[in-house]
Design a protein around this motif. Structure first.
Motif, short mmCIF file in Angstrom:
data_model
loop_
_atom_site.label_atom_id
_atom_site.label_comp_id
_atom_site.label_asym_id
_atom_site.label_seq_id
_atom_site.Cartn_x
_atom_site.Cartn_y
_atom_site.Cartn_z
N GLY A 25 0.83 -1.21 0.00
CA GLY A 25 0.00 0.00 0.00
C GLY A 25 0.85 1.25 0.00
O GLY A 25 0.53 2.24 -0.67
N ASP A 44 8.92 3.86 7.62
CA ASP A 44 8.57 2.45 7.89
C ASP A 44 9.52 1.91 8.96
O ASP A 44 10.72 2.18 8.92
N GLU A 45 8.97 1.12 9.86
CA GLU A 45 9.83 0.65 10.96
C GLU A 45 10.47 -0.70 10.70
O GLU A 45 11.47 -1.04 11.33
N ASP A 46 9.92 -1.51 9.78
CA ASP A 46 10.44 -2.87 9.63
C ASP A 46 11.24 -3.12 8.36
O ASP A 46 12.10 -3.98 8.33
N GLY A 50 7.17 -4.30 3.56
CA GLY A 50 6.25 -4.44 4.69
C GLY A 50 6.08 -5.88 5.13
O GLY A 50 6.88 -6.77 4.80
N CYS A 52 3.96 -7.83 4.10
CA CYS A 52 3.70 -8.63 2.90
C CYS A 52 4.97 -9.38 2.48
O CYS A 52 4.95 -10.58 2.27
N CYS A 57 3.03 -12.71 2.98
CA CYS A 57 2.76 -13.26 1.66
C CYS A 57 4.00 -13.95 1.06
O CYS A 57 3.93 -15.12 0.68
N LYS A 61 4.41 -18.05 0.63
CA LYS A 61 4.42 -18.63 -0.71
C LYS A 61 5.76 -19.30 -1.02
O LYS A 61 5.84 -20.24 -1.81
N GLY A 129 6.53 5.72 13.18
CA GLY A 129 5.99 7.06 12.96
C GLY A 129 4.58 7.19 13.50
O GLY A 129 3.92 6.19 13.80
N THR A 153 -0.41 1.33 7.27
CA THR A 153 0.30 0.65 8.37
C THR A 153 -0.02 -0.83 8.50
O THR A 153 0.51 -1.50 9.39
N GLY A 317 -4.64 -0.23 1.98
CA GLY A 317 -4.16 -1.53 2.43
C GLY A 317 -4.92 -2.09 3.61
O GLY A 317 -6.06 -1.71 3.89
N ASP A 318 -4.26 -3.02 4.30
CA ASP A 318 -4.93 -3.80 5.36
C ASP A 318 -5.48 -2.92 6.48
O ASP A 318 -6.43 -3.31 7.15
N LEU A 325 -5.59 -8.02 0.60
CA LEU A 325 -4.74 -8.62 -0.42
C LEU A 325 -3.67 -7.60 -0.80
O LEU A 325 -3.94 -6.38 -0.84
N ALA A 326 -2.48 -8.10 -1.14
CA ALA A 326 -1.39 -7.20 -1.52
C ALA A 326 -1.77 -6.39 -2.76
O ALA A 326 -1.49 -5.18 -2.84
C1 LIG Z 1 0.22 -15.45 6.00
C2 LIG Z 1 -0.29 -14.47 4.99
C3 LIG Z 1 -0.17 -14.75 3.65
C4 LIG Z 1 -0.64 -13.84 2.71
N1 LIG Z 1 -0.54 -14.16 1.39
C5 LIG Z 1 -1.01 -13.31 0.46
C6 LIG Z 1 -0.95 -13.64 -0.91
O1 LIG Z 1 -0.50 -14.71 -1.30
N2 LIG Z 1 -1.41 -12.74 -1.82
C7 LIG Z 1 -1.93 -11.54 -1.42
O2 LIG Z 1 -2.34 -10.73 -2.28
N3 LIG Z 1 -2.00 -11.19 -0.12
C8 LIG Z 1 -1.55 -12.06 0.83
N4 LIG Z 1 -1.64 -11.72 2.15
C9 LIG Z 1 -2.16 -10.40 2.52
C10 LIG Z 1 -1.08 -9.34 2.30
O3 LIG Z 1 0.10 -9.72 2.97
C11 LIG Z 1 -1.58 -8.00 2.82
O4 LIG Z 1 -2.81 -7.70 2.21
C12 LIG Z 1 -0.57 -6.89 2.51
O5 LIG Z 1 0.60 -7.11 3.25
C13 LIG Z 1 -1.15 -5.52 2.88
O6 LIG Z 1 -0.20 -4.54 2.60
P1 LIG Z 1 -0.12 -3.19 3.43
O7 LIG Z 1 0.73 -2.27 2.65
O8 LIG Z 1 -1.47 -2.75 3.81
O9 LIG Z 1 0.57 -3.55 4.83
P2 LIG Z 1 1.84 -4.39 5.27
O10 LIG Z 1 2.37 -5.26 4.20
O11 LIG Z 1 1.40 -5.01 6.55
O12 LIG Z 1 2.92 -3.28 5.59
C14 LIG Z 1 2.74 -2.33 6.59
C15 LIG Z 1 4.07 -1.71 6.94
O13 LIG Z 1 3.83 -0.58 7.79
C16 LIG Z 1 4.79 -0.58 8.83
N5 LIG Z 1 4.23 0.16 9.96
C17 LIG Z 1 3.10 -0.11 10.65
N6 LIG Z 1 2.91 0.83 11.60
C18 LIG Z 1 3.94 1.69 11.49
C19 LIG Z 1 4.30 2.87 12.19
N7 LIG Z 1 3.55 3.37 13.16
N8 LIG Z 1 5.44 3.50 11.83
C20 LIG Z 1 6.21 3.02 10.82
N9 LIG Z 1 5.91 1.92 10.13
C21 LIG Z 1 4.79 1.26 10.45
C22 LIG Z 1 5.02 -2.05 9.13
O14 LIG Z 1 6.26 -2.21 9.78
C23 LIG Z 1 5.00 -2.64 7.72
O15 LIG Z 1 6.30 -2.60 7.18
C24 LIG Z 1 -1.20 -12.62 3.12
C25 LIG Z 1 -1.31 -12.33 4.49
C26 LIG Z 1 -0.89 -13.25 5.42
C27 LIG Z 1 -1.02 -12.93 6.88
#
Ligand SMILES: Cc1cc2nc3c(=O)[nH]c(=O)nc-3n(C[C@H](O)[C@H](O)[C@H](O)COP(=O)(O)OP(=O)(O)OC[C@H]3O[C@@H](n4cnc5c(N)ncnc54)[C@H](O)[C@@H]3O)c2cc1C
Length: 474
Positions: A25, A44-46, A50, A52, A57, A61, A129, A153, A317-318, A325-326
């Motif tokens: 996202g 981003d902290e990690d 992310g 994902c 993800c 996989k 953040g 996040t 995003g989530d 989903l990613a």
């Molecule tokens: C086991 C598993 C398998 C999956 N497999 C799939 C798949 O095959 N295909 C698919 O489409 N989706 C899959 N998903 C779902 C997918 O991983 C998520 O939908 C996707 O990661 C969402 O992206 P995002 O950018 O919202 O958040 P994230 O990927 O969760 O990234 C969020 C980032 O924000 C950072 N963050 C959070 N709070 C703060 C803060 N306060 N300050 C600084 N940084 C912060 C975190 O450290 C992280 O790096 C899977 C999920 C799981 C749990």
């Protein structure tokens, strides 16, 4: 100092964008915003990519690639190949090597993304953040001002009230890759997408798996026919599937775990994996103080162009809970930037999202669902073609799976589809293209597929659901 960017012969001050969270996202939004000439910071902290890429993800996989190879090897004898040592498999699991590969691959992918994003001129701050106002992000010691803020996040695994993960025996899906051995008896709590994927993978790798499902069947929110195929495969391969069984508590007992069900039954195992949903990471990041509206489950409320209740603050995003989903996170992030930076933008269309459950076989789907057709919400002609009659499937010893297509009566427009097959994630694309481009089953039926191929079942299903008017027959 104000920096200017030249676009379309007009000199404009660069819009300052700050993105909290570097998952799909966040980082996909950063790439679009940088391409459009904005001055972009990602906090981003990690690590970029992310959860994902680092824990969810990509690692899952990667694990499933190894477990699928085990499944292929288990078919060797039926394909006329002789395994050394007869019934004793020559292939075992080297858990430390397996997990080291998974973690290294995830780290490398995160590194590649960070390099790509940095090369586009995006500033990356590695820190936790929080929103310190609608236009200010506090990132560790740094205060970053922004014209536009994007919150991305993500979310974190939920636990049971009585069953807190300890990272050793009671695990969330993010703690699996620190295990030094393959779980001997794995109890998976939750039979949604994540639970089904891990149950399938660990069973293939050699764990004895019990899957605890609170509903009648596994994958209760997915296509019923597809879920029944998977449940049948699970049981045939020796998985203990407990339907209508709600887990109340998980405790350590000696070297193992005991899961207590709501009716008092107990299930013992060496390890327990909790897959009971995800909670949005929206706490303690200044959202309420800035006036950003959350729903009853703490997800950020957004509209179809990713706007929150506060002007200039977007979310993707989530953390929005729109569809976890990613690909959806990435699209929400891009849409936010196109909208914020004044580009033409289509609001997100969830009915066009293709998704896959990476069990063995995989379940891929797109468009309208069987449930919506059964409820009479969408008039559709439906065909379901078993994979077992496909020559390529026979050659590979594949007998489970099908191709299902939903088509609009009269016009034959493709409305949706479900594919249950090995690599269904690749086979769903023609149906996705058909939906996006408003193609009909006739057009798919008239397209050449390779002989022999699993995709031949997609064109054959399309031929089967075609409607011939009386003119055509006479
Ligand atoms: C086991 C598993 C398998 C999956 N497999 C799939 C798949 O095959 N295909 C698919 O489409 N989706 C899959 N998903 C779902 C997918 O991983 C998520 O939908 C996707 O990661 C969402 O992206 P995002 O950018 O919202 O958040 P994230 O990927 O969760 O990234 C969020 C980032 O924000 C950072 N963050 C959070 N709070 C703060 C803060 N306060 N300050 C600084 N940084 C912060 C975190 O450290 C992280 O790096 C899977 C999920 C799981 C749990």
């Amino acid at each position: 100092m104000t920096v200017f960017v030249i676009r379309s012969n007009v000199t404009l001050p660069r819009t300052k964008i700050t993105i909290l969270g570097g998952g799909p996202g966040g980082y996909e939004a950063a790439l679009v915003a940088a391409q459009l000439g904005a001055e972009v910071t990602v906090v981003d902290e990690d690590g970029l990519g992310g959860a994902c890429v680092l824990t969810d993800c990509v690692p899952s996989k990667t694990l499933i690639e190894s477990s699928s190879t085990m499944t292929s090897l288990s078919r060797a004898a039926s394909l006329g190949l002789e395994l050394a040592n007869g019934a004793n498999p020559v292939v075992g699991v080297d858990a430390p090597a397996l997990n080291a590969r998974i973690k290294a691959l995830a780290a490398a992918q995160s590194h590649d993304i960070a390099e790509h994003v940095a090369a586009e001129g995006v500033r990356i701050i590695q820190a936790r953040g929080r929103l310190a106002g609608p236009h200010t992000i506090q990132a560790g010691d740094a205060t970053v001002q922004a014209d536009v803020v994007l919150i991305a996040t993500g979310a974190s695994p939920r636990a049971l009230a009585e069953g807190m993960p300890d990272g050793e025996r009671i695990l969330t899906c993010r703690q699996l890759y620190d295990m030094t051995e393959l779980p001997e008896e794995l109890v998976v709590v939750g039979s949604g997408v994540t639970g089904a994927e891990f149950a399938s993978a660990y069973q293939a790798l050699g764990s004895q798996v019990t899957l605890v499902s609170s509903r009648d069947r596994v994958l209760p929110h997915e296509d019923k026919d597809a879920a029944m195929v998977i449940e049948d495969v699970f049981r045939r391969r020796g998985m203990n599937v407990l339907g209508r069984s709600r887990a109340e508590a998980v405790h350590r007992k000696g070297d193992g775990v005991v899961v207590t069900l709501s009716d008092g039954r107990q299930v013992a195992g060496s390890h327990c994996l909790l897959t009971v949903g995800m909670a949005p990471s929206t706490k303690d990041i200044g959202l309420a103080e800035a006036g950003v509206q959350l729903d009853a489950r703490d997800f950020i409320e957004v509209d179809r162009v990713s706007r929150t209740s506060v002007p200039g603050v977007y979310a993707a995003g989530d953390c929005t809970g729109v569809l976890m989903l990613a690909s959806v996170a990435a699209m929400q992030g891009r849409i936010a930037m196109w909208h914020a930076l004044g580009e033409a933008v289509h609001p997100i269309r969830l009915s066009h999202v293709a998704s896959t459950i990476f069990t063995d076989p995989e379940i891929a789907s797109v468009g309208v669902s069987q449930a919506a057709v059964d409820r009479g919400e969408v008039p559709a002609r439906v065909v379901k073609l078993p994979l077992a009659t496909n020559p390529r499937a026979k050659m590979g010893g594949i007998r489970d799976g099908f191709v299902k297509i939903f088509a609009r009566p009269g016009t034959g427009m493709v409305l949706g589809g479900v594919v249950v097959a090995p690599r269904a994630s690749e086979l769903i694309l023609p149906l996705s293209i058909a939906i996006e481009q408003s193609l009909s089953v006739d057009q798919i039926a008239q397209t050449f597929s390779v002989y022999p191929s699993l995709s031949g079942s997609v064109t054959e299903a399309a031929r089967t659901v075609m409607e011939y008017g009386t003119d055509a027959i006479l």
